[in-house]
Design a protein around this motif. Sequence first.
Motif, PDB file in Angstrom:
ATOM      1  N   ALA A 218       0.841  -1.197   0.000  1.00 16.51           N
ATOM      2  CA  ALA A 218       0.000   0.000   0.000  1.00 16.51           C
ATOM      3  C   ALA A 218       0.877   1.248   0.000  1.00 16.51           C
ATOM      4  O   ALA A 218       1.898   1.291   0.697  1.00 16.51           O
ATOM      5  CB  ALA A 218      -0.924  -0.004   1.212  1.00 16.51           C
ATOM      6  N   PRO A 219       0.540   2.264  -0.772  1.00 14.71           N
ATOM      7  CA  PRO A 219       1.332   3.495  -0.772  1.00 14.71           C
ATOM      8  C   PRO A 219       1.260   4.186   0.596  1.00 14.71           C
ATOM      9  O   PRO A 219       0.220   4.189   1.244  1.00 14.71           O
ATOM     10  CB  PRO A 219       0.677   4.335  -1.869  1.00 14.71           C
ATOM     11  CG  PRO A 219      -0.726   3.805  -1.980  1.00 14.71           C
ATOM     12  CD  PRO A 219      -0.621   2.340  -1.682  1.00 14.71           C
ATOM     13  N   GLN A 220       2.378   4.766   0.996  1.00 17.14           N
ATOM     14  CA  GLN A 220       2.454   5.411   2.306  1.00 17.14           C
ATOM     15  C   GLN A 220       2.280   6.926   2.218  1.00 17.14           C
ATOM     16  O   GLN A 220       2.318   7.614   3.231  1.00 17.14           O
ATOM     17  CB  GLN A 220       3.807   5.092   2.949  1.00 17.14           C
ATOM     18  CG  GLN A 220       4.078   3.611   3.120  1.00 17.14           C
ATOM     19  CD  GLN A 220       3.061   2.940   4.027  1.00 17.14           C
ATOM     20  OE1 GLN A 220       2.728   3.443   5.099  1.00 17.14           O
ATOM     21  NE2 GLN A 220       2.554   1.783   3.591  1.00 17.14           N
ATOM     22  N   THR A 221       2.097   7.432   1.011  1.00 18.99           N
ATOM     23  CA  THR A 221       1.964   8.880   0.818  1.00 18.99           C
ATOM     24  C   THR A 221       0.697   9.188   0.035  1.00 18.99           C
ATOM     25  O   THR A 221       0.017   8.288  -0.471  1.00 18.99           O
ATOM     26  CB  THR A 221       3.184   9.437   0.064  1.00 18.99           C
ATOM     27  OG1 THR A 221       3.288   8.770  -1.203  1.00 18.99           O
ATOM     28  CG2 THR A 221       4.466   9.199   0.856  1.00 18.99           C
ATOM     29  N   GLN A 222       0.396  10.488  -0.085  1.00 19.19           N
ATOM     30  CA  GLN A 222      -0.796  10.923  -0.791  1.00 19.19           C
ATOM     31  C   GLN A 222      -0.525  11.201  -2.267  1.00 19.19           C
ATOM     32  O   GLN A 222      -1.443  11.556  -3.007  1.00 19.19           O
ATOM     33  CB  GLN A 222      -1.358  12.196  -0.130  1.00 19.19           C
ATOM     34  CG  GLN A 222      -1.807  11.998   1.307  1.00 19.19           C
ATOM     35  CD  GLN A 222      -2.885  10.937   1.428  1.00 19.19           C
ATOM     36  OE1 GLN A 222      -3.876  10.940   0.681  1.00 19.19           O
ATOM     37  NE2 GLN A 222      -2.716  10.019   2.371  1.00 19.19           N
ATOM     38  N   GLN A 223       0.721  11.028  -2.672  1.00 17.43           N
ATOM     39  CA  GLN A 223       1.105  11.212  -4.073  1.00 17.43           C
ATOM     40  C   GLN A 223       2.417  10.473  -4.314  1.00 17.43           C
ATOM     41  O   GLN A 223       3.125  10.150  -3.355  1.00 17.43           O
ATOM     42  CB  GLN A 223       1.249  12.695  -4.419  1.00 17.43           C
ATOM     43  CG  GLN A 223       2.289  13.423  -3.602  1.00 17.43           C
ATOM     44  CD  GLN A 223       2.358  14.912  -3.932  1.00 17.43           C
ATOM     45  OE1 GLN A 223       1.478  15.454  -4.597  1.00 17.43           O
ATOM     46  NE2 GLN A 223       3.400  15.576  -3.472  1.00 17.43           N
ATOM     47  N   PRO A 224       2.777  10.179  -5.542  1.00 14.78           N
ATOM     48  CA  PRO A 224       4.011   9.444  -5.801  1.00 14.78           C
ATOM     49  C   PRO A 224       5.231  10.238  -5.346  1.00 14.78           C
ATOM     50  O   PRO A 224       5.265  11.463  -5.446  1.00 14.78           O
ATOM     51  CB  PRO A 224       3.995   9.233  -7.313  1.00 14.78           C
ATOM     52  CG  PRO A 224       3.068  10.276  -7.844  1.00 14.78           C
ATOM     53  CD  PRO A 224       2.032  10.474  -6.795  1.00 14.78           C
ATOM     54  N   SER A 225       6.248   9.522  -4.871  1.00 17.06           N
ATOM     55  CA  SER A 225       7.429  10.178  -4.312  1.00 17.06           C
ATOM     56  C   SER A 225       8.206  10.987  -5.340  1.00 17.06           C
ATOM     57  O   SER A 225       8.890  11.948  -4.998  1.00 17.06           O
ATOM     58  CB  SER A 225       8.354   9.129  -3.672  1.00 17.06           C
ATOM     59  OG  SER A 225       8.827   8.223  -4.664  1.00 17.06           O
ATOM     60  N   TRP A 226       8.110  10.628  -6.623  1.00 16.90           N
ATOM     61  CA  TRP A 226       8.901  11.354  -7.624  1.00 16.90           C
ATOM     62  C   TRP A 226       8.448  12.793  -7.790  1.00 16.90           C
ATOM     63  O   TRP A 226       9.214  13.640  -8.269  1.00 16.90           O
ATOM     64  CB  TRP A 226       8.912  10.612  -8.962  1.00 16.90           C
ATOM     65  CG  TRP A 226       7.591  10.497  -9.681  1.00 16.90           C
ATOM     66  CD1 TRP A 226       6.709   9.470  -9.610  1.00 16.90           C
ATOM     67  CD2 TRP A 226       7.037  11.446 -10.603  1.00 16.90           C
ATOM     68  NE1 TRP A 226       5.625   9.700 -10.410  1.00 16.90           N
ATOM     69  CE2 TRP A 226       5.808  10.906 -11.049  1.00 16.90           C
ATOM     70  CE3 TRP A 226       7.451  12.672 -11.096  1.00 16.90           C
ATOM     71  CZ2 TRP A 226       4.983  11.563 -11.960  1.00 16.90           C
ATOM     72  CZ3 TRP A 226       6.637  13.337 -12.011  1.00 16.90           C
ATOM     73  CH2 TRP A 226       5.421  12.783 -12.424  1.00 16.90           C
ATOM     74  N   LEU A 227       7.216  13.099  -7.362  1.00 18.33           N
ATOM     75  CA  LEU A 227       6.777  14.493  -7.375  1.00 18.33           C
ATOM     76  C   LEU A 227       7.549  15.322  -6.361  1.00 18.33           C
ATOM     77  O   LEU A 227       7.607  16.551  -6.465  1.00 18.33           O
ATOM     78  CB  LEU A 227       5.274  14.582  -7.098  1.00 18.33           C
ATOM     79  CG  LEU A 227       4.346  14.009  -8.176  1.00 18.33           C
ATOM     80  CD1 LEU A 227       2.898  14.139  -7.741  1.00 18.33           C
ATOM     81  CD2 LEU A 227       4.570  14.714  -9.507  1.00 18.33           C
ATOM     82  N   ASN A 228       8.149  14.659  -5.373  1.00 22.69           N
ATOM     83  CA  ASN A 228       8.993  15.323  -4.374  1.00 22.69           C
ATOM     84  C   ASN A 228      10.475  15.065  -4.641  1.00 22.69           C
ATOM     85  O   ASN A 228      11.307  15.141  -3.731  1.00 22.69           O
ATOM     86  CB  ASN A 228       8.624  14.833  -2.961  1.00 22.69           C
ATOM     87  CG  ASN A 228       7.192  15.193  -2.585  1.00 22.69           C
ATOM     88  OD1 ASN A 228       6.724  16.292  -2.868  1.00 22.69           O
ATOM     89  ND2 ASN A 228       6.497  14.251  -1.956  1.00 22.69           N
ATOM     90  N   ASN A 229      10.797  14.776  -5.904  1.00 26.13           N
ATOM     91  CA  ASN A 229      12.182  14.586  -6.343  1.00 26.13           C
ATOM     92  C   ASN A 229      12.867  13.395  -5.686  1.00 26.13           C
ATOM     93  O   ASN A 229      14.069  13.425  -5.389  1.00 26.13           O
ATOM     94  CB  ASN A 229      13.004  15.861  -6.103  1.00 26.13           C
ATOM     95  CG  ASN A 229      12.505  17.037  -6.930  1.00 26.13           C
ATOM     96  OD1 ASN A 229      12.188  16.871  -8.108  1.00 26.13           O
ATOM     97  ND2 ASN A 229      12.422  18.207  -6.317  1.00 26.13           N
ATOM     98  N   GLU A 230      12.083  12.337  -5.459  1.00 28.33           N
ATOM     99  CA  GLU A 230      12.651  11.093  -4.952  1.00 28.33           C
ATOM    100  C   GLU A 230      12.028   9.910  -5.710  1.00 28.33           C
ATOM    101  O   GLU A 230      10.878   9.983  -6.145  1.00 28.33           O
ATOM    102  CB  GLU A 230      12.381  10.921  -3.456  1.00 28.33           C
ATOM    103  CG  GLU A 230      13.139  11.903  -2.568  1.00 28.33           C
ATOM    104  CD  GLU A 230      12.886  11.650  -1.093  1.00 28.33           C
ATOM    105  OE1 GLU A 230      13.705  12.086  -0.277  1.00 28.33           O
ATOM    106  OE2 GLU A 230      11.851  11.006  -0.764  1.00 28.33           O
ATOM    107  N   SER A 231      12.807   8.851  -5.838  1.00 27.85           N
ATOM    108  CA  SER A 231      12.298   7.617  -6.446  1.00 27.85           C
ATOM    109  C   SER A 231      12.314   6.528  -5.386  1.00 27.85           C
ATOM    110  O   SER A 231      13.363   6.232  -4.814  1.00 27.85           O
ATOM    111  CB  SER A 231      13.165   7.207  -7.648  1.00 27.85           C
ATOM    112  OG  SER A 231      13.056   8.149  -8.685  1.00 27.85           O
TER     113      SER A 231
END
Length: 303
Positions: A218-231
């Motif tokens: 299950a995703p742990q955030t409300q949006q994909p991490s790459w939007l915050n400059n992380e993969s």
Amino acid sequence: MQENHLAKWLNNNLTEAELAEFKKSDEYASYERIIDASDQLKAPDFNADEALMAIKNQRTLQDTKVVQLHPFKKFIRIAAAAAVIIFGSYFYLNNLDENIVTEYAENKEVVLPDNSKVRLNADSELSYSERKWSKERNVELKGEAFFKVAKGKRFTVATDAGKVAVLGTQFNVENREGFFEVTCFEGLVSVTFNGKETKLPAGTSFIVIDGKITEAPAPQTQQPSWLNNESTFKSVPLKYVLAELERQHNITVETQDIDTEQLFTGTFSNTDRDIALKSISAPSQIKFKFEGSKVLFYGDKNP
């Protein structure tokens, strides 16, 4: 003199009596002079092939070339050709898809005709038809993108691996070679893979690796991490992690004496290359060597 004496004389057919009689005539002396003079004449050389060619050339020059002018017919042909070009251009332009592409180390935001927003990750491509948008909200995706879909009719995302269908929602789709992942962050998403449909409520993911459906955390955030400059990765083969490193930092990755099928769990920076290299090498227990725009990951043995 008989009329036939001359002809016989020329053909040497006169009898002795006839010849004697012919020599006594007044005409004989004249004929003798003519024969003597003609013997001195020489006919010029004659080339039959050259003479025939000269006659043909002369006929060609003498022939009159007639060019018929039909200005109205010519105008009609030009107008018809112009009409074909105009119609073809109109048809082509009105059926041309919008195409948005991102390069390595680049992401881009796209606003669709219905105000839905799409954020394209690095090395991705999005296409859609603006003219047909009112009838069908459909986009084609190669790579990875995060969607914030405006409420309205059915919205579909077509990829080589599968199709995603939604109404108003937020979700992420990644379609790379050998890797397909859909994560729903809000609303409900329908994923069709190999002809089978799967419903994804908010907070769930659907992952296919090397053609096999894999259990997705299950995703742990409300949006994909790459939007915050992380993969971020969870139990993903290392080869896909390294491929993403290439895309995010525009570098060439090579490997030596390491298992690229080993599973990787972790996160690396999309903006700081050195931190990204350490974030991958440390948990994987591998080493790296960087030269120019190329990085080599290797095992215990120094290359």
